[in-house]
Design an enzyme around this catalytic site. Structure first.
Site, mmCIF file in Angstrom:
data_model
loop_
_atom_site.group_PDB
_atom_site.id
_atom_site.type_symbol
_atom_site.label_atom_id
_atom_site.label_comp_id
_atom_site.label_asym_id
_atom_site.label_seq_id
_atom_site.Cartn_x
_atom_site.Cartn_y
_atom_site.Cartn_z
ATOM 1 N N HIS A 174 52.869 21.576 -75.426
ATOM 2 C CA HIS A 174 53.145 20.563 -74.444
ATOM 3 C C HIS A 174 51.340 19.137 -75.066
ATOM 4 O O HIS A 174 50.793 19.562 -75.095
ATOM 5 C CB HIS A 174 53.461 20.713 -73.309
ATOM 6 N N GLU B 249 61.227 31.912 -68.705
ATOM 7 C CA GLU B 249 60.079 31.625 -68.284
ATOM 8 C C GLU B 249 60.471 32.165 -66.845
ATOM 9 O O GLU B 249 59.540 32.960 -66.085
ATOM 10 C CB GLU B 249 59.498 30.133 -68.370
ATOM 11 N N ASP C 276 51.095 26.641 -75.014
ATOM 12 C CA ASP C 276 51.726 25.853 -73.573
ATOM 13 C C ASP C 276 51.401 24.972 -73.196
ATOM 14 O O ASP C 276 51.606 23.883 -73.690
ATOM 15 C CB ASP C 276 52.232 26.723 -72.346
ATOM 16 N N HIS D 214 54.620 26.712 -79.792
ATOM 17 C CA HIS D 214 54.889 26.001 -78.210
ATOM 18 C C HIS D 214 53.097 25.261 -77.777
ATOM 19 O O HIS D 214 52.731 26.368 -77.183
ATOM 20 C CB HIS D 214 55.423 27.205 -77.368
#
Length: 359
Positions: free
Chosen positions: A21, A206, A295, A19
């Site tokens: 981005h 989340e 993230d 995970h």
């Protein structure tokens, strides 16, 4: 007593990232360079150190919505093929330098077309960048194509993911603010992906609670949960430390549904109050399929090694715990079984065994 792993030792460990981005991991100097080349004049700072500080401070708001606003600047400079290739190549290089051996990096193609690129051109540019940055570095980087949950292009992006799944796109995702935008709005895309035997993950649990997780799993059929932090709301812990799982939490654990947890990011968005209180500690103790992720490396000022080092400090984890998280992640990757097994047995376990022996 076995000595706890140090940060330098953790950096040498083979790690897996599920995970991350692409538009949340740019180097500050790269943002400045690309802004200058493209004429983007809205950066809050034009010196790399100051710009990096601004991103981290802006992300420390405790609000998912405010956190997401920081992406206007990174996406703003990622609108040409050259920019996308550079960002993707540097992403692969940075992950390899951190000891990551396999990564799935996600981005939303629809956010990178304002400069005239087609969706296919965006995907091809990122694939080319990952290939360039990975070459000779002992890392494999695949893409996850993300649809924005507040838009109506999820079917189009799902079809794009299927079209490129044999050349570096591992799966599909939806992202964006959860509240008011349930995953069931994109049910047609998820049903299409299931018919095509394709993999997908969903950001859920989340910024919103159990209903988001329940819909992602039971209505949409998610293979993995992006974050999934709020599954903790379905677990009752007694004063003696014993835990009672609700039906949804029990289902998630029993079905071994992977949780893509991002501890530092969760603190920034208010999904957890402190690292020591992060649900990852309880979920690891209860043997949920927990994975550790970054993230957005720029906004969180983090890396997989930093995330692991923080967990070592907060929970006293040792090499066996870090290997457990890493094997969990590799088991949960959107790769064929034999390829996952080869990395686990040929790279991860030998790498950790060597580090444990040296310690």
């Amino acid at each position: 007593m076995t000595q706890q792993p140090t940060f330098d030792e953790i950096r040498r460990a083979p790690k897996v990232l599920l995970h991350d981005h692409l538009d949340g991991g740019l180097r500050p100097q790269t943002i400045i360079d690309l802004a200058r080349e493209s004429g983007y004049d809205r950066l809050p700072a034009t010196e790399a150190g100051a710009l990096g500080d601004w991103f981290r401070e802006a992300a420390d708001s405790g609000s998912l919505e405010r956190y997401l606003e920081t992406f206007a600047h990174t996406v703003g400079v990622m609108q040409t093929r050259e920019a996308l290739v550079r960002v993707a190549a540097e992403c692969a290089q940075d992950l390899a330098d951190d000891g990551v051996v396999y990564a799935e990096v996600r981005y939303a193609p629809e956010l990178h077309t304002s400069g005239g690129l087609s969706l296919d051109q965006v995907v091809q540019a990122v694939l080319d960048g990952f290939r360039e940055g990975s070459d000779g570095r002992g890392i494999r980087v695949n893409s996850l194509l993300t649809a924005m949950r507040h838009q109506a292009r999820s079917m189009e992006i799902a079809e794009l993911a299927v079209r490129y799944r044999d050349v570096g796109v591992a799966g599909f995702d939806i992202a964006g603010a959860e509240a008011g935008y349930p995953p069931t709005r994109h049910l047609d895309a998820f049903e299409y992906l299931q018919r095509e035997n394709s993999h997908f993950t969903i950001h859920a649990g989340e910024g919103f609670g159990l209903p988001s997780i329940w819909q992602a799993i039971q209505w949409c059929g998610a293979d993995r949960l992006g974050h999934g932090v709020r599954i903790i709301d379905d677990i009752q812990v007694a004063s003696d430390g014993t835990a009672k799982l609700g039906r949804l939490a029990a289902y998630v654990r029993d079905k071994r549904i992977p949780l893509e947890m991002c501890p530092t990011s969760n603190l920034q968005t208010g999904a957890a109050s402190s690292l020591a209180d992060h649900p990852i500690g309880l979920l690891r103790r209860l043997y949920f399929r927990v994975t550790v992720n970054t993230d957005n490396r720029l906004m969180s000022g983090t890396s997989v090694s930093k995330e692991f080092a923080g967990l070592v400090d907060a929970f006293g984890y040792g090499w066996d715990d870090l290997q457990w998280f890493t094997v969990n992640a590799m088991k949960s990757a959107f790769l064929p079984f034999d390829e996952r097994l080869a990395i686990i047995n040929g790279v991860i376990k030998p790498g950790f065994a060597q580090l444990k022996w040296q310690a």
